[in-house]
Design an enzyme around this catalytic site. Structure first.
Site, PDB file in Angstrom:
ATOM      1  N   VAL A  62     -19.623  11.687  -1.329  1.00 38.19           N
ATOM      2  CA  VAL A  62     -18.821  12.807  -1.848  1.00 38.19           C
ATOM      3  C   VAL A  62     -19.597  13.656  -2.851  1.00 38.19           C
ATOM      4  CG1 VAL A  62     -16.615  11.626  -1.427  1.00 38.19           C
ATOM      5  CG2 VAL A  62     -17.691  11.463  -3.700  1.00 38.19           C
ATOM      6  N   TYR A 153     -15.736   8.928 -17.607  1.00 37.53           N
ATOM      7  CA  TYR A 153     -14.653   8.718 -16.643  1.00 37.53           C
ATOM      8  C   TYR A 153     -13.404   9.517 -17.044  1.00 37.53           C
ATOM      9  CZ  TYR A 153     -11.576   5.779 -13.663  1.00 37.53           C
ATOM     10  OH  TYR A 153     -10.691   5.298 -12.720  1.00 37.53           O
ATOM     11  N   LYS A 157     -11.543  12.347 -14.832  1.00 38.35           N
ATOM     12  CA  LYS A 157     -10.157  12.149 -14.360  1.00 38.35           C
ATOM     13  C   LYS A 157      -9.216  13.201 -14.934  1.00 38.35           C
ATOM     14  CE  LYS A 157     -10.879   8.586 -11.680  1.00 38.35           C
ATOM     15  NZ  LYS A 157     -10.803   8.757 -10.219  1.00 38.35           N
TER      16      LYS A 157
HETATM   17  N1  CAA Z   1      -9.474  -1.167 -24.871  1.00 42.56           N
HETATM   18  C1  CAA Z   1      -9.409  -1.655 -26.140  1.00 42.56           C
HETATM   19  N2  CAA Z   1     -10.433  -2.195 -26.787  1.00 42.56           N
HETATM   20  C2  CAA Z   1     -11.607  -2.244 -26.150  1.00 42.56           C
HETATM   21  C3  CAA Z   1     -11.779  -1.745 -24.844  1.00 42.56           C
HETATM   22  C4  CAA Z   1     -10.645  -1.198 -24.190  1.00 42.56           C
HETATM   23  N3  CAA Z   1     -10.724  -0.729 -22.937  1.00 42.56           N
HETATM   24  N4  CAA Z   1     -13.069  -1.915 -24.476  1.00 42.56           N
HETATM   25  C5  CAA Z   1     -13.698  -2.508 -25.517  1.00 42.56           C
HETATM   26  N5  CAA Z   1     -12.811  -2.723 -26.524  1.00 42.56           N
HETATM   27  C6  CAA Z   1     -13.098  -3.363 -27.810  1.00 42.56           C
HETATM   28  C7  CAA Z   1     -13.623  -4.784 -27.629  1.00 42.56           C
HETATM   29  O1  CAA Z   1     -12.543  -5.692 -27.459  1.00 42.56           O
HETATM   30  C8  CAA Z   1     -14.372  -4.998 -28.925  1.00 42.56           C
HETATM   31  O2  CAA Z   1     -13.402  -5.240 -29.926  1.00 42.56           O
HETATM   32  P1  CAA Z   1     -13.744  -6.249 -31.137  1.00 42.56           P
HETATM   33  O3  CAA Z   1     -14.855  -5.584 -31.890  1.00 42.56           O
HETATM   34  O4  CAA Z   1     -12.457  -6.305 -31.874  1.00 42.56           O
HETATM   35  O5  CAA Z   1     -14.128  -7.541 -30.504  1.00 42.56           O
HETATM   36  C9  CAA Z   1     -14.975  -3.595 -29.195  1.00 42.56           C
HETATM   37  O6  CAA Z   1     -14.159  -2.672 -28.433  1.00 42.56           O
HETATM   38  C10 CAA Z   1     -16.410  -3.469 -28.758  1.00 42.56           C
HETATM   39  O7  CAA Z   1     -16.485  -3.924 -27.403  1.00 42.56           O
HETATM   40  P2  CAA Z   1     -17.752  -4.698 -26.842  1.00 42.56           P
HETATM   41  O8  CAA Z   1     -18.155  -5.773 -27.813  1.00 42.56           O
HETATM   42  O9  CAA Z   1     -17.460  -5.142 -25.439  1.00 42.56           O
HETATM   43  O10 CAA Z   1     -18.850  -3.538 -26.885  1.00 42.56           O
HETATM   44  P3  CAA Z   1     -20.027  -3.268 -25.887  1.00 42.56           P
HETATM   45  O11 CAA Z   1     -20.774  -2.096 -26.422  1.00 42.56           O
HETATM   46  O12 CAA Z   1     -20.777  -4.529 -25.575  1.00 42.56           O
HETATM   47  O13 CAA Z   1     -19.334  -2.845 -24.496  1.00 42.56           O
HETATM   48  C11 CAA Z   1     -17.858  -1.575 -23.117  1.00 42.56           C
HETATM   49  C12 CAA Z   1     -18.503  -1.719 -24.474  1.00 42.56           C
HETATM   50  C13 CAA Z   1     -18.921  -1.358 -22.023  1.00 42.56           C
HETATM   51  C14 CAA Z   1     -16.953  -0.351 -23.189  1.00 42.56           C
HETATM   52  C15 CAA Z   1     -17.080  -2.858 -22.716  1.00 42.56           C
HETATM   53  O14 CAA Z   1     -16.307  -3.290 -23.830  1.00 42.56           O
HETATM   54  C16 CAA Z   1     -16.122  -2.589 -21.598  1.00 42.56           C
HETATM   55  O15 CAA Z   1     -16.536  -2.576 -20.447  1.00 42.56           O
HETATM   56  N6  CAA Z   1     -14.826  -2.374 -21.920  1.00 42.56           N
HETATM   57  C17 CAA Z   1     -13.840  -2.058 -20.927  1.00 42.56           C
HETATM   58  C18 CAA Z   1     -13.687  -0.564 -20.768  1.00 42.56           C
HETATM   59  C19 CAA Z   1     -12.542  -0.285 -19.837  1.00 42.56           C
HETATM   60  O16 CAA Z   1     -11.392  -0.431 -20.200  1.00 42.56           O
HETATM   61  N7  CAA Z   1     -12.841   0.156 -18.595  1.00 42.56           N
HETATM   62  C20 CAA Z   1     -11.836   0.365 -17.595  1.00 42.56           C
HETATM   63  C21 CAA Z   1     -12.464   0.099 -16.232  1.00 42.56           C
HETATM   64  S1  CAA Z   1     -11.234   0.116 -14.934  1.00 42.56           S
HETATM   65  C22 CAA Z   1     -10.974   1.759 -14.701  1.00 42.56           C
HETATM   66  O17 CAA Z   1     -11.616   2.615 -15.226  1.00 42.56           O
HETATM   67  C23 CAA Z   1      -9.861   2.135 -13.789  1.00 42.56           C
HETATM   68  C24 CAA Z   1      -8.872   2.984 -14.464  1.00 42.56           C
HETATM   69  O18 CAA Z   1      -8.816   4.161 -14.192  1.00 42.56           O
HETATM   70  C25 CAA Z   1      -7.913   2.374 -15.377  1.00 42.56           C
HETATM   71  P1  NAI Z   2     -13.136   0.403  -5.565  1.00 48.33           P
HETATM   72  O1  NAI Z   2     -14.436   0.274  -6.254  1.00 48.33           O
HETATM   73  O2  NAI Z   2     -12.529  -0.746  -4.878  1.00 48.33           O
HETATM   74  O3  NAI Z   2     -13.182   1.625  -4.510  1.00 48.33           O
HETATM   75  C1  NAI Z   2     -13.916   2.783  -4.716  1.00 48.33           C
HETATM   76  C2  NAI Z   2     -14.458   3.227  -3.381  1.00 48.33           C
HETATM   77  O4  NAI Z   2     -15.153   4.484  -3.562  1.00 48.33           O
HETATM   78  C3  NAI Z   2     -15.467   2.239  -2.784  1.00 48.33           C
HETATM   79  O5  NAI Z   2     -15.095   1.917  -1.460  1.00 48.33           O
HETATM   80  C4  NAI Z   2     -16.792   2.997  -2.852  1.00 48.33           C
HETATM   81  O6  NAI Z   2     -17.685   2.681  -1.804  1.00 48.33           O
HETATM   82  C5  NAI Z   2     -16.319   4.449  -2.772  1.00 48.33           C
HETATM   83  N1  NAI Z   2     -17.328   5.370  -3.280  1.00 48.33           N
HETATM   84  C6  NAI Z   2     -18.004   5.283  -4.454  1.00 48.33           C
HETATM   85  N2  NAI Z   2     -18.886   6.275  -4.556  1.00 48.33           N
HETATM   86  C7  NAI Z   2     -18.772   7.019  -3.432  1.00 48.33           C
HETATM   87  C8  NAI Z   2     -19.422   8.188  -2.952  1.00 48.33           C
HETATM   88  N3  NAI Z   2     -20.389   8.796  -3.655  1.00 48.33           N
HETATM   89  N4  NAI Z   2     -19.034   8.695  -1.759  1.00 48.33           N
HETATM   90  C9  NAI Z   2     -18.076   8.080  -1.031  1.00 48.33           C
HETATM   91  N5  NAI Z   2     -17.428   6.972  -1.430  1.00 48.33           N
HETATM   92  C10 NAI Z   2     -17.780   6.443  -2.611  1.00 48.33           C
HETATM   93  O7  NAI Z   2     -12.161   0.938  -6.700  1.00 48.33           O
HETATM   94  P2  NAI Z   2     -10.625   1.357  -6.676  1.00 48.33           P
HETATM   95  O8  NAI Z   2     -10.016   0.739  -7.836  1.00 48.33           O
HETATM   96  O9  NAI Z   2     -10.030   1.165  -5.347  1.00 48.33           O
HETATM   97  O10 NAI Z   2     -10.777   2.916  -7.001  1.00 48.33           O
HETATM   98  C11 NAI Z   2     -10.252   3.935  -6.189  1.00 48.33           C
HETATM   99  C12 NAI Z   2      -9.948   5.141  -7.065  1.00 48.33           C
HETATM  100  O11 NAI Z   2      -8.912   4.814  -7.971  1.00 48.33           O
HETATM  101  C13 NAI Z   2     -11.123   5.594  -7.918  1.00 48.33           C
HETATM  102  O12 NAI Z   2     -11.141   7.008  -7.966  1.00 48.33           O
HETATM  103  C14 NAI Z   2     -10.776   5.044  -9.279  1.00 48.33           C
HETATM  104  O13 NAI Z   2     -11.382   5.777 -10.301  1.00 48.33           O
HETATM  105  C15 NAI Z   2      -9.284   5.194  -9.263  1.00 48.33           C
HETATM  106  N6  NAI Z   2      -8.538   4.371 -10.200  1.00 48.33           N
HETATM  107  C16 NAI Z   2      -8.660   3.002 -10.183  1.00 48.33           C
HETATM  108  C17 NAI Z   2      -7.919   2.250 -11.058  1.00 48.33           C
HETATM  109  C18 NAI Z   2      -8.018   0.783 -11.121  1.00 48.33           C
HETATM  110  O14 NAI Z   2      -7.537   0.214 -12.114  1.00 48.33           O
HETATM  111  N7  NAI Z   2      -8.586   0.092 -10.150  1.00 48.33           N
HETATM  112  C19 NAI Z   2      -7.000   2.881 -12.009  1.00 48.33           C
HETATM  113  C20 NAI Z   2      -6.963   4.321 -11.943  1.00 48.33           C
HETATM  114  C21 NAI Z   2      -7.707   5.019 -11.055  1.00 48.33           C
END
Ligand code: CAA
Ligand code: NAI
Length: 246
Positions: A62, A153, A157
């Site tokens: 994409v 991110y 979004k």
């Molecule tokens: N919410 C609240 N607190 C958080 C947090 C979050 N999402 N992420 C990190 N923190 C806190 C940790 O608990 C820690 O708190 P303490 O100091 O009290 O222990 C502090 O922030 C620092 O965190 P780390 O020690 O882990 O710091 P780091 O620099 O090693 O890593 C990081 C930072 C890469 C952001 C890692 O913490 C991380 O991956 N956090 C998760 C981030 C997250 O929520 N990502 C969502 C992914 S799923 C998604 O994106 C789908 C979607 O749309 C919802």
């Molecule tokens: P996933 O990692 O299972 O799926 C993501 C898919 O996107 C994979 O199949 C991957 O191959 C594909 N992809 C990545 N880069 C690409 C590229 N350059 N071209 C074509 N395809 C590509 O993750 P998930 O959770 O199913 O995510 C789907 C969507 O939902 C994403 O946009 C994510 O940001 C969003 N989302 C996910 C949440 C969650 O908690 N899992 C929450 C809110 C939003």
């Protein structure tokens, strides 16, 4: 059935997670499915075929506008039209802002924001010619409320929501609809990257039910918004987040 029978639906990121669940749900409602993904979609296609779906896989990156155009061309060649585009491909590259690299910024913006632009741009000529079409995009709770470690991110979004609203204003008069779904934290591979301590002590604690959402719960929202039941819903964001933001 609510108008999805024989509709042609492209789902980017359709090989796994939320995209796969959405492909399965739309197929159940009678749609013809295009699993569009960077990753291999063979297993997903087989699963859909076993359920009687009419389905093809198209490999797409994409982030590449030519690849997005080739995807749409292939779909028109095979199915003759494009009724639904679900911009769902997405990645994370999380880091606190003070540590976030330019590479992590660029990568997430390329897939989650530019990717939405590329695929929508590619599908529009066909939809405008048809005078009908639905473009749905997977935003996120993070796009609306922000999140620690997700500057890149959240920007993408939130940007997807702004594009969606702009497109609705531009093209509702052409018979097109544009909406976002904003999931909370859903049990897919993406969430597996969150450190366990953060997930349990900082994230799930905010969800009143204490559980992750299921991909099928997001798929249901996409099916509704894609269907004629939502024909007066345009330019909006449907949150499906288990009340984690209240
Ligand atoms: N919410 C609240 N607190 C958080 C947090 C979050 N999402 N992420 C990190 N923190 C806190 C940790 O608990 C820690 O708190 P303490 O100091 O009290 O222990 C502090 O922030 C620092 O965190 P780390 O020690 O882990 O710091 P780091 O620099 O090693 O890593 C990081 C930072 C890469 C952001 C890692 O913490 C991380 O991956 N956090 C998760 C981030 C997250 O929520 N990502 C969502 C992914 S799923 C998604 O994106 C789908 C979607 O749309 C919802
Ligand atoms: P996933 O990692 O299972 O799926 C993501 C898919 O996107 C994979 O199949 C991957 O191959 C594909 N992809 C990545 N880069 C690409 C590229 N350059 N071209 C074509 N395809 C590509 O993750 P998930 O959770 O199913 O995510 C789907 C969507 O939902 C994403 O946009 C994510 O940001 C969003 N989302 C996910 C949440 C969650 O908690 N899992 C929450 C809110 C939003």
């Amino acid at each position: 059935m609510r108008g999805l029978k024989d509709k042609v639906a492209i789902i980017t990121g359709g090989a796994g997670g939320i995209g796969k669940a959405t492909a399965l749900r739309l197929a159940e409602e009678g749609a013809k499915i295009v699993v569009a993904d960077f990753a291999n979609g063979a297993a997903t296609v087989e699963e859909l075929k076993a359920k009687g779906a009419e389905v093809i896989y198209v490999q797409v990156d994409v982030t590449n506008s030519e690849s997005a155009k080739a995807m749409v061309n292939k779909v028109v060649e095979v199915f003759g039209r494009v009724d639904v585009l679900i911009n769902n491909a997405g990645i994370t590259k999380d880091a606190m802002m003070k540590k976030m690299s330019k590479e992590a910024w660029d990568a997430v913006i390329s897939v989650n924001l530019t990717g939405v632009f590329n695929c929508t741009s590619a599908a529009l000529p066909q939809m405008l010619e048809q005078k009908s079409g639905v473009v749905l995009t997977t935003s996120s709770v993070v796009g609306i409320y922000g999140n620690l470690g997700q500057t890149n991110y959240a920007a993408a979004k939130w940007g997807a929501i702004g594009m969606t609203k702009s497109w609705a204003k531009e093209m509702a008069k052409n018979g097109l609809r544009f909406n976002c779904v904003a999931p909370g934290f859903i049990g897919t591979d993406m969430v597996k990257k969150i450190p366990e301590q953060v997930l349990n002590e900082k994230i799930l604690i905010k969800v009143p039910t204490g559980r992750l959402g299921e991909p099928e719960e997001i798929a249901a929202a996409f099916a509704f918004l894609a269907s004629d039941d939502a024909k007066y819903i345009n330019g909006t964001v449907l949150s499906v987040d288990g009340a984690c933001t209240l």
